[in-house]
Write an enzyme that holds these catalytic residues in place. Structure first.
Site, PDB file in Angstrom:
ATOM      1  N   GLY A  93      13.538   7.208 -19.124  1.00  0.00           N
ATOM      2  CA  GLY A  93      14.867   6.620 -19.266  1.00  0.00           C
ATOM      3  C   GLY A  93      15.621   6.804 -17.964  1.00  0.00           C
ATOM      4  O   GLY A  93      15.048   6.615 -16.882  1.00  0.00           O
ATOM      5  N   SER A 126       7.903   9.313 -16.597  1.00  0.00           N
ATOM      6  CA  SER A 126       9.001   8.668 -15.884  1.00  0.00           C
ATOM      7  C   SER A 126      10.103   9.689 -15.580  1.00  0.00           C
ATOM      8  O   SER A 126       9.886  10.587 -14.784  1.00  0.00           O
ATOM      9  CB  SER A 126       9.517   7.470 -16.688  1.00  0.00           C
ATOM     10  OG  SER A 126      10.413   6.694 -15.930  1.00  0.00           O
ATOM     11  N   ALA A 127      11.259   9.579 -16.206  1.00  0.00           N
ATOM     12  CA  ALA A 127      12.330  10.548 -15.969  1.00  0.00           C
ATOM     13  C   ALA A 127      11.881  11.963 -16.301  1.00  0.00           C
ATOM     14  O   ALA A 127      12.290  12.934 -15.651  1.00  0.00           O
ATOM     15  CB  ALA A 127      13.557  10.183 -16.803  1.00  0.00           C
ATOM     16  N   HIS A 163       6.362   5.520 -11.205  1.00  0.00           N
ATOM     17  CA  HIS A 163       6.402   4.052 -11.157  1.00  0.00           C
ATOM     18  C   HIS A 163       6.193   3.553  -9.734  1.00  0.00           C
ATOM     19  O   HIS A 163       6.674   2.475  -9.368  1.00  0.00           O
ATOM     20  CB  HIS A 163       7.744   3.501 -11.663  1.00  0.00           C
ATOM     21  CG  HIS A 163       8.093   3.849 -13.062  1.00  0.00           C
ATOM     22  ND1 HIS A 163       7.554   3.207 -14.158  1.00  0.00           N
ATOM     23  CD2 HIS A 163       8.952   4.782 -13.557  1.00  0.00           C
ATOM     24  CE1 HIS A 163       8.069   3.720 -15.262  1.00  0.00           C
ATOM     25  NE2 HIS A 163       8.914   4.679 -14.925  1.00  0.00           N
ATOM     26  N   GLU A 198       1.838   3.154 -11.889  1.00  0.00           N
ATOM     27  CA  GLU A 198       1.734   3.000 -13.335  1.00  0.00           C
ATOM     28  C   GLU A 198       0.321   3.323 -13.813  1.00  0.00           C
ATOM     29  O   GLU A 198      -0.670   2.976 -13.165  1.00  0.00           O
ATOM     30  CB  GLU A 198       2.065   1.563 -13.739  1.00  0.00           C
ATOM     31  CG  GLU A 198       3.387   1.036 -13.186  1.00  0.00           C
ATOM     32  CD  GLU A 198       4.602   1.566 -13.928  1.00  0.00           C
ATOM     33  OE1 GLU A 198       4.633   2.767 -14.241  1.00  0.00           O
ATOM     34  OE2 GLU A 198       5.513   0.775 -14.197  1.00  0.00           O
TER      35      GLU A 198
END
Length: 245
Positions: A93, A126-127, A163, A198
């Site tokens: 997020g 991710s985050a 990413h 990714e």
């Protein structure tokens, strides 16, 4: 310590969060015996925290793992919930919102103690991967809140760019990802940046760092004054653990 740091949540063709790294997730859960998992959903902005918990629970159900996922946002005492968790999951997020919330709630210390001292397994994507670095300065996210905090969990001694995308977009006249990372290195010359594309992830198990990929994409290491270097899953990246920011 048993830490999985995923570049992202899903890749093309996946139905479930973390599906591309499912083998690693299953191995970690079986290795540690974790059943009661706490999901930290504070980075989620465009959907509800409860929905994210449900999506992650679906992943573990689909993998045939007997795990119960609860959201930290529902805990009366978040610090106690982290202390009692058998596993810690951190959703992707917005990194800035996530990191500031952890600081505001006094959770940075308890999470570090749980993961580094007590051996509580950690999975972030991710985050959730960004906050495992010493700081969140190599996130791709916008600082959409005020009073943003840069220092983070420092579970690994180097910066990560999840990413990571090595591309020049036609018609785009702004800086590429590589150029942005090079700008970071001009100011922070002793802090290497690991770009993980990714479908890839890092695994830190009892101090041993390794790189894994579901699609064959290599890791890209950026260091000041040097050309970037690619590393495949077969190559050792343990030297990164000796780095000190």
């Amino acid at each position: 310590m048993d830490i999985l740091l995923l570049s992202n949540g899903k890749i093309a063709g996946n139905q479930h969060v973390m599906e591309f790294a499912s083998e690693a997730v299953v191995e970690q859960i079986k290795r540690t015996g974790a059943k009661n998992l706490v999901l930290i959903p504070y980075a989620v902005i465009r959907s509800s925290h409860d929905d994210r918990v449900a999506l992650v629970q679906e992943t573990f159900d689909a993998l045939g793992l007997d795990c119960n996922v609860t959201g930290l946002h529902r805990a009366e005492d978040p610090v106690k919930a982290i202390q009692e968790a058998e596993g810690i999951l951190v959703s992707g997020g917005n990194t800035w919102v996530l990191n500031k919330t952890l600081h505001d709630l006094g959770l940075v210390g308890p999470i570090r103690k749980a993961v580094l001292e007590q051996g509580t397994p950690y999975i972030g994507w991710s985050a959730g991967t960004n906050i495992a670095c010493p700081t969140i300065r190599t996130t791709n996210d916008m600082p959409i809140i005020t009073g943003a905090v840069l220092s983070s969990l420092n579970l690994v001694p180097f910066q990560i760019n999840p990413h990571y995308l090595e591309a020049n977009v036609e018609g785009h006249m702004g800086e590429t990802r590589d150029e942005r990372i090079q700008e970071f290195l001009e100011i922070n010359q002793y802090e290497p940046v690991v770009g993980i594309p990714e479908g890839t992830w890092l695994h830190l198990l009892n101090g041993e760092l390794s790189y894994h990929t579901a699609n064959g994409k290599p890791l890209k290491l950026f260091s000041h004054g040097k050309d970037p270097v690619y590393y495949t899953a077969e190559q050792s990246i343990q030297f990164l653990m000796a780095h000190s920011c």
